[in-house]
Write a protein that holds these residues in place. Structure first.
Motif, PDB file in Angstrom:
ATOM      1  N   TYR A 101     -15.649   8.905   9.440  1.00  0.00           N
ATOM      2  CA  TYR A 101     -16.741   9.849   9.525  1.00  0.00           C
ATOM      3  C   TYR A 101     -18.026   9.951   8.608  1.00  0.00           C
ATOM      4  CZ  TYR A 101     -18.863  14.621   8.994  1.00  0.00           C
ATOM      5  OH  TYR A 101     -19.483  15.773   8.831  1.00  0.00           O
ATOM      6  N   SER A 197     -13.250  17.883   9.897  1.00  0.00           N
ATOM      7  CA  SER A 197     -14.136  16.669  10.151  1.00  0.00           C
ATOM      8  C   SER A 197     -14.008  16.552  11.729  1.00  0.00           C
ATOM      9  CB  SER A 197     -14.348  15.627   9.369  1.00  0.00           C
ATOM     10  OG  SER A 197     -13.109  14.495   9.798  1.00  0.00           O
ATOM     11  N   ASN A 209     -18.460  18.389  17.214  1.00  0.00           N
ATOM     12  CA  ASN A 209     -19.601  19.035  16.240  1.00  0.00           C
ATOM     13  C   ASN A 209     -19.051  19.604  14.953  1.00  0.00           C
ATOM     14  OD1 ASN A 209     -21.714  19.116  18.509  1.00  0.00           O
ATOM     15  ND2 ASN A 209     -20.389  20.461  19.485  1.00  0.00           N
ATOM     16  N   SER A 211     -18.392  19.612  11.067  1.00  0.00           N
ATOM     17  CA  SER A 211     -18.829  19.226   9.771  1.00  0.00           C
ATOM     18  C   SER A 211     -18.239  19.395   8.533  1.00  0.00           C
ATOM     19  CB  SER A 211     -20.415  19.734   9.822  1.00  0.00           C
ATOM     20  OG  SER A 211     -21.203  19.333   8.431  1.00  0.00           O
ATOM     21  N   ASP A 214     -20.394  22.581   6.609  1.00  0.00           N
ATOM     22  CA  ASP A 214     -21.303  23.801   7.203  1.00  0.00           C
ATOM     23  C   ASP A 214     -20.190  25.160   7.063  1.00  0.00           C
ATOM     24  OD1 ASP A 214     -18.840  23.407   8.644  1.00  0.00           O
ATOM     25  OD2 ASP A 214     -19.524  23.429  10.595  1.00  0.00           O
TER      26      ASP A 214
END
Length: 292
Positions: A101, A197, A209, A211, A214
């Motif tokens: 990632y 992740s 989606n 992150s 975030d």
């Protein structure tokens, strides 16, 4: 005056089924020795990587590098979270989810050159009860696979796939009670993944989606599905489109509770654990520095 950065390489000798006998030479050939002063430690029992990283913080090391898979990263990251000591990663696991990632090369020389570059980001971390996770944690089928795989003599993707196939026919969905940021949900699920992740590893994306920056963790609920649709579910995983399946529900949140009459094993970054229900998940924003 010595201005070199003290860097500790914590090596898991059995991760990913790879021998690491030549690893120290690879480091010394590729690491910028004008910038870093390396020390090497090898783990010899579960939890040893965490102990070594904790001591490294006390001894004021400038960097601690995990040489292993997501389990090794979890042990070391758990010791470094909330400190100013950054985590370096040289991926040597079966899945290498966090490294993939973050775009860290899977070959040793490339990963070491990333450390030489010393670019850094600060990421969110997840918690489940008193345990950290950095990638994905969860309950249900994938946790049962992790539990069985932990005792398999064949490491790597082949052993993992064999464990999956052995469990598929007999595994039964369970009923769960969830609370996500104060809202309640009752679900019968094949598995529930809580993702910091997007991917498990090997580019299998359970929460496309998600992150690490975030301030949220994504709750991915995989509902019971007919086994004949398994190839399609696998396609979605590797096509980053699992959120488009009618059998998958993804709900982002910050504070999550998961309960069940039979919670079963829990996996934390792929490592199976027995954690008492209810499971309390939370996110700690920008709490770990990673060299990437």
């Amino acid at each position: 005056m010595n201005t070199k950065k003290k860097i500790l390489f914590v090596i898991n000798p059995i991760s990913g089924g790879k021998r690491k006998t030549a690893f120290k030479k690879q480091i010394l050939d590729t690491l910028d020795l004008n910038k870093f002063e390396p020390t090497f430690q090898q783990t010899d029992h579960a939890g040893h990587a965490h102990e070594l990283a904790k001591q490294a913080v006390i001894n004021k090391y400038d960097v601690v590098v995990a040489v292993g898979g997501d389990g090794t990263i979890n042990e070391i990251g758990s010791a470094l979270a909330g400190t100013d000591t950054p985590l370096g990663i040289i991926p040597e696991g079966s899945g290498n989810g966090l490294a993939l990632y973050l775009g860290i090369p899977l070959h040793e020389a490339g990963a070491i050159r990333r450390i030489n570059r010393f670019d850094m980001m600060t990421v969110d971390t997840g918690r489940v009860n008193d345990r950290f996770f950095f990638n994905v944690a969860g309950v249900g089928f994938d946790a049962s696979v992790s539990d069985k795989f932990a005792t398999d003599s064949t490491r790597g993707p082949i052993g993992y796939l064999r464990t999956v196939m052995n469990l598929l026919g007999s595994y039964r969905s369970k009923k769960y009670q969830l609370t996500i940021d104060g809202k309640s949900y009752d679900r019968e699920a094949f598995m529930i993944s809580v993702a910091n992740s997007p991917q498990y590893g090997n580019n299998a994306y359970i929460a496309p989606n998600a992150s690490v920056t975030d301030g949220m963790i994504d709750v991915c609920i995989v509902h019971k599905f007919p086994l004949y649709l398994l190839p399609m579910m696998v396609f979605h995983l590797f096509n980053k489109s699992v959120d488009q399946s009618e059998y998958v529900e993804i709900i982002p949140g910050r504070v999550i509770s998961i309960d069940s009459e039979d919670i079963g094993p829990v996996h934390v970054d792929g490592e199976p654990l027995l954690i008492e229900a209810p499971l309390q998940f939370s996110v700690q924003e920008k709490s770990l520095k990673i060299i990437c």
